[in-house]
Design a protein around this motif. Structure first.
Motif, short mmCIF file in Angstrom:
data_model
loop_
_atom_site.label_atom_id
_atom_site.label_comp_id
_atom_site.label_asym_id
_atom_site.label_seq_id
_atom_site.Cartn_x
_atom_site.Cartn_y
_atom_site.Cartn_z
N GLY A 1 0.92 -1.19 -0.04
CA GLY A 1 -0.03 -0.10 -0.05
C GLY A 1 0.87 1.22 -0.14
N CYS A 2 2.26 1.35 -0.12
CA CYS A 2 3.12 2.36 -0.19
C CYS A 2 2.91 3.20 -1.48
N GLY A 3 2.46 2.58 -2.54
CA GLY A 3 2.42 3.39 -3.69
C GLY A 3 3.69 2.85 -4.98
N LYS A 4 3.99 1.84 -4.76
CA LYS A 4 5.35 1.51 -5.63
C LYS A 4 4.88 1.33 -6.89
N SER A 5 3.60 0.61 -7.44
CA SER A 5 3.21 0.48 -8.52
C SER A 5 2.98 1.60 -9.39
N THR A 6 2.03 2.84 -8.65
CA THR A 6 2.00 4.23 -9.03
C THR A 6 3.21 4.94 -9.29
N HIS A 7 4.02 4.74 -8.52
CA HIS A 7 5.49 5.60 -8.99
C HIS A 7 6.43 4.86 -9.89
N ALA A 8 6.43 3.61 -9.99
CA ALA A 8 7.44 2.96 -10.66
C ALA A 8 6.71 3.29 -12.05
N GLN A 9 5.47 3.49 -12.33
CA GLN A 9 4.97 3.91 -13.66
C GLN A 9 5.34 5.35 -13.90
N ARG A 10 5.05 5.95 -13.10
CA ARG A 10 5.22 7.65 -13.20
C ARG A 10 6.93 8.01 -13.54
N LEU A 11 7.68 7.16 -12.70
CA LEU A 11 9.06 7.51 -12.84
C LEU A 11 9.52 6.87 -14.12
N GLY A 12 9.15 5.79 -14.59
CA GLY A 12 9.65 5.04 -15.77
C GLY A 12 9.13 5.83 -17.02
N GLU A 13 7.93 6.54 -17.14
CA GLU A 13 7.49 7.36 -18.08
C GLU A 13 8.31 8.54 -18.11
N ALA A 14 8.87 9.02 -16.91
CA ALA A 14 9.64 10.45 -16.70
C ALA A 14 10.99 10.06 -17.59
N ILE A 15 11.57 9.07 -17.20
CA ILE A 15 12.99 8.64 -17.87
C ILE A 15 13.20 7.82 -18.95
N GLY A 16 11.99 7.54 -19.61
CA GLY A 16 11.90 6.61 -20.68
C GLY A 16 12.38 5.25 -20.74
N ALA A 17 12.00 4.72 -19.43
CA ALA A 17 12.36 3.54 -19.00
C ALA A 17 11.55 2.41 -19.46
N VAL A 18 11.85 1.15 -19.37
CA VAL A 18 11.06 -0.17 -19.52
C VAL A 18 10.59 -0.53 -17.94
N VAL A 19 9.20 -0.17 -17.95
CA VAL A 19 8.63 -0.65 -16.57
C VAL A 19 8.01 -2.18 -16.23
N THR A 20 8.59 -2.52 -15.12
CA THR A 20 7.90 -4.17 -15.26
C THR A 20 7.86 -4.05 -13.52
N ARG A 21 7.66 -5.59 -13.32
CA ARG A 21 7.26 -5.88 -11.95
C ARG A 21 7.70 -7.18 -11.59
N GLU A 22 7.89 -7.34 -9.98
CA GLU A 22 8.31 -8.68 -9.64
C GLU A 22 7.24 -8.81 -8.79
N THR A 23 6.39 -10.04 -8.24
CA THR A 23 6.54 -10.95 -9.41
C THR A 23 5.53 -10.69 -10.43
N GLY A 24 5.78 -11.56 -11.63
CA GLY A 24 4.58 -11.54 -12.63
C GLY A 24 4.91 -10.55 -13.82
N GLY A 25 6.24 -10.19 -13.94
CA GLY A 25 6.78 -9.33 -15.17
C GLY A 25 6.92 -9.86 -16.56
N THR A 26 6.46 -11.16 -16.61
CA THR A 26 6.65 -12.06 -17.84
C THR A 26 5.20 -12.88 -17.88
N PRO A 27 5.06 -13.53 -19.12
CA PRO A 27 3.86 -14.59 -19.20
C PRO A 27 4.18 -15.73 -17.98
N ILE A 28 5.21 -16.20 -18.07
CA ILE A 28 5.52 -17.22 -16.88
C ILE A 28 5.45 -16.99 -15.91
N GLY A 29 5.99 -15.63 -15.50
CA GLY A 29 6.03 -15.03 -14.11
C GLY A 29 4.39 -14.83 -13.72
N GLU A 30 3.59 -14.43 -14.54
CA GLU A 30 2.20 -14.32 -14.18
C GLU A 30 1.52 -15.69 -13.57
#
Length: 202
Positions: A14-43
């Motif tokens: 509940g600290c806001g990681k997902s929201t801010h990962a997306q915002r930061l990624g967009e700001a610096i042009g990064a690939v945005v992903t997550r663990e766990t579940g960042g791939t089809p197998i991971g899901e």
């Protein structure tokens, strides 16, 4: 252009990681992903880990499933992006495993680290942004959502996880930046960008 960086956001539920990962990624042009579940197998692996009907998963089996997700994530997302010159911003990383399965579940930290070093190929994050909120704020935010298996683990478990994150941040201050996530989303995003600029020059 300098080398690409692997940046991760960590913290309690509940600290806001997902929201801010997306915002930061967009700001610096990064690939945005997550663990766990960042791939089809991971899901598919994530579905097991977060399923509230899974009641008898052994802690070591849980750790190995998370490590398997990480191995696939590194091979399919993180290493290819870095090799292509792209920054990577991830919602959670190896440090969540050390916090959750190590500190939270009580497994030996050195063993959990060793398993994950093998799974990752020793590609560790360049910068860890630890978003912090008081337990009461986290509990209030959790009441607004349907809880998964980890979120239902209980206050004692989550206290150990928070202590684990704090201990790791204190042990590696050159790699970690702590961000007060109780402020407005815009203020938190500004603090995150400042930390990234200060630490990595982005």
């Amino acid at each position: 252009m300098g080398r690409p960086f692997y940046i991760v956001l960590e913290g309690s539920e509940g600290c806001g990681k997902s929201t801010h990962a997306q915002r930061l990624g967009e700001a610096i042009g990064a690939v945005v992903t997550r663990e766990t579940g960042g791939t089809p197998i991971g899901e598919r692996l994530r579905a097991i880990l977060h399923d509230t009907t899974v009641l008898d998963l052994d802690d070591r089996a849980e750790t190995l499933i998370v490590a398997a997700d990480r191995a696939q994530h590194m091979a399919e997302v993180v290493r290819p992006a870095l090799a292509a010159g792209r920054h990577v911003v991830s919602d959670r990383s190896v440090y969540s495993t050390l916090a959750y399965q190590g500190y939270g579940r009580g497994l030996p930290i050195d063993e959990v680290r060793h398993i994950n070093e093998w799974a990752m190929g020793e590609v560790w994050p360049d910068l860890v942004l630890l978003l912090t909120i008081p337990p009461g704020v986290a509990a209030d935010r959790m009441r607004r959502r349907q809880l998964d298996r980890f979120e239902q683990a209980g206050d004692d478990f989550h206290t150990r996880v928070e202590h684990g994150f704090a201990a790791m941040a204190a042990a590696e201050p050159e790699r970690w930046a702590v961000v007060d996530a109780t402020r407005s989303k815009d203020d938190v995003a500004t603090a995150i960008r400042s930390a990234v600029t200060e630490r990595l020059g982005l």
